[in-house]
Design a protein around this motif. Sequence first.
Motif: not given
Length: 249
Positions: A215-234
Amino acid sequence: MTHVFEYHLVNYRRTWRSSALSTLLLPLLTMVGFGLGVGGYVQGGIAGVPYLDWMVPGLIASTAMQAAIGESTWPVLSYFEWLKVYFAQAAAPLRVADILGGHLAFMMFRVLLSVTAFVLIAALFGTLHSVWALAVLPISVLTGLAVAAPVTAYSASVSSDSYLAILVRFAVLPMSLFSGVFFPLDSLHPVLRAVAWALPLSHGVDLSRTATLGLGVGWADLGQVLYLLLWCAVGWFLALRRFGRRLVV
């Protein structure tokens, strides 16, 4: 950190045979049972995609989560309470960040092994629709770390494995069932859907599905990656703080 990672690898070299069969057999049985068995009752698939093909990326992400949970619960507790491995490492010239980082790195190594086996079996079933399916490997590692880091902090904060059983029953199992692995999140009540999107697994599932189905990659996918990175950092911050309190005298 590399020395701690090497320590875990040496231990795993002695025990890998005990988990090798389940690593290969579990995804095979899961795909046959759920994908072909249950999928036979889902006429037309989901959104025009055969149910097995739609479900496989969810199973891959769920496998990453389960491998991360398995490595960040009882092993972490045992290294504090029973085997005292962390204390022995702290007595050596190692920083707390090295002890934590090395173990988390090994956890991600275990996640990668489990997911790679699942991807290979999924490919044999013809459920991967794009070359972008290879992206599920880093996605799974990211999902695994987003789960393992905060769970490691939790495991380092308890003194009995009864609390780990509570975590599995009331957090891990619901997250496995209601994160879009087996059915679309749109079918959930809005409140439950919001809770599901607040958890890391649902984002790992969605990103994996985007990759395997091409499927096409969009800004929402980047937002999900950043959200997972936030879980990692916290999770890293909480785990490092808890490790420091227990290991630094």
